[in-house]
Design an enzyme around this catalytic site. Structure first.
Site, PDB file in Angstrom:
ATOM      1  N   HIS A  53       0.924  -1.115   0.052  1.00 45.73           N
ATOM      2  CA  HIS A  53       0.025   0.088   0.138  1.00 45.73           C
ATOM      3  C   HIS A  53       0.797   1.278   0.073  1.00 45.73           C
ATOM      4  O   HIS A  53       1.997   1.253   0.232  1.00 45.73           O
ATOM      5  CB  HIS A  53      -0.883   0.065   1.182  1.00 45.73           C
ATOM      6  CG  HIS A  53      -0.230  -0.353   2.439  1.00 45.73           C
ATOM      7  ND1 HIS A  53      -0.388  -1.194   3.574  1.00 45.73           N
ATOM      8  CD2 HIS A  53       0.627   0.658   3.249  1.00 45.73           C
ATOM      9  CE1 HIS A  53       0.462  -1.044   4.531  1.00 45.73           C
ATOM     10  NE2 HIS A  53       1.213  -0.030   4.445  1.00 45.73           N
TER      11      HIS A  53
HETATM   12  P1  TYD Z   1      -1.662  -4.028   7.918  1.00 44.66           P
HETATM   13  O1  TYD Z   1      -1.906  -2.648   7.263  1.00 44.66           O
HETATM   14  O2  TYD Z   1      -2.240  -5.052   7.067  1.00 44.66           O
HETATM   15  O3  TYD Z   1       0.067  -4.339   8.159  1.00 44.66           O
HETATM   16  P2  TYD Z   1       0.962  -4.611   7.053  1.00 44.66           P
HETATM   17  O4  TYD Z   1       1.218  -2.915   6.541  1.00 44.66           O
HETATM   18  O5  TYD Z   1       2.241  -5.022   7.554  1.00 44.66           O
HETATM   19  O6  TYD Z   1       0.739  -5.485   5.881  1.00 44.66           O
HETATM   20  O7  TYD Z   1      -2.473  -4.135   9.422  1.00 44.66           O
HETATM   21  C1  TYD Z   1      -2.452  -5.479   9.995  1.00 44.66           C
HETATM   22  C2  TYD Z   1      -3.522  -5.297  11.188  1.00 44.66           C
HETATM   23  O8  TYD Z   1      -3.253  -4.269  12.087  1.00 44.66           O
HETATM   24  C3  TYD Z   1      -4.759  -4.699  10.502  1.00 44.66           C
HETATM   25  O9  TYD Z   1      -5.996  -5.109  11.207  1.00 44.66           O
HETATM   26  C4  TYD Z   1      -4.859  -3.048  10.758  1.00 44.66           C
HETATM   27  C5  TYD Z   1      -4.065  -3.163  12.134  1.00 44.66           C
HETATM   28  N1  TYD Z   1      -3.087  -1.737  12.283  1.00 44.66           N
HETATM   29  C6  TYD Z   1      -3.368  -1.169  13.594  1.00 44.66           C
HETATM   30  O10 TYD Z   1      -4.603  -1.286  14.348  1.00 44.66           O
HETATM   31  N2  TYD Z   1      -2.721   0.074  13.537  1.00 44.66           N
HETATM   32  C7  TYD Z   1      -1.561   0.211  12.928  1.00 44.66           C
HETATM   33  O11 TYD Z   1      -0.842   1.296  13.260  1.00 44.66           O
HETATM   34  C8  TYD Z   1      -1.274  -0.568  11.654  1.00 44.66           C
HETATM   35  C9  TYD Z   1      -0.132  -0.246  10.804  1.00 44.66           C
HETATM   36  C10 TYD Z   1      -2.104  -1.723  11.475  1.00 44.66           C
END
Ligand code: TYD
Length: 141
Positions: A53
């Site tokens: 993303h």
């Molecule tokens: P995600 O964005 O999929 O992680 P990555 O970028 O590492 O692939 O996030 C995983 C989960 O964590 C999703 O349910 C959203 C949550 N999350 C938060 O609650 N706070 C945060 O700051 C982040 C980055 C993710």
């Protein structure tokens, strides 16, 4: 400046002595923003790709504090750089509106992430084609 040229590695001073090592990271001096959020990624492996993303408002510094992983960064012109993160004294600064993929995690990898913004799912850009075409609002820096 191209967004990809704003991506940079930051070396942190290692304050080591005979007891071990310590790295301190402070707002605005060691990193180019004020920290509003910290999260860390662990328990991933070499089969998963995380991230995938871009963010309209969040900037990041990513520090692999244990183990290793790779981070591929792509800007809206499609220019790509890959960084091998395997040194706790090095952070990778990512400005807004760059696409990131994190992958090749070692089983012991702990990827610490600092950000200037609190979590807001609405500021995420998740469609790579739209990101590449630069169709996304918010690329203001
Ligand atoms: P995600 O964005 O999929 O992680 P990555 O970028 O590492 O692939 O996030 C995983 C989960 O964590 C999703 O349910 C959203 C949550 N999350 C938060 O609650 N706070 C945060 O700051 C982040 C980055 C993710």
């Amino acid at each position: 400046m191209k967004a990809i040229d704003r991506v940079k590695l930051i070396g942190f001073p290692v304050r080591g002595d005979e007891r071990g090592k310590l790295i301190a990271v402070e707002n605005d001096t060691d990193i180019p923003f004020s920290i509003r959020r910290i999260f860390y990624i662990y328990g991933s492996d070499d089969k998963v790709v995380r991230g995938q993303h871009a963010n309209r408002r969040s900037e990041f510094v990513l520090i692999n504090v244990a183990g290793s992983c790779k981070i591929r960064v792509t800007d809206a012109d499609g220019e790509t750089r890959v960084f091998v993160m395997d040194d706790p004294s090095v952070g990778l600064y990512l400005p807004t509106m760059v696409w990131k993929d994190m992958y090749d995690f070692s089983p012991d990898s702990v990827l610490l992430v600092l950000s200037n913004e609190k979590y807001d799912p609405d500021e995420y850009v998740r469609n790579f084609d739209e990101f590449l075409k630069g169709k996304t609002e918010g690329a203001d820096r």
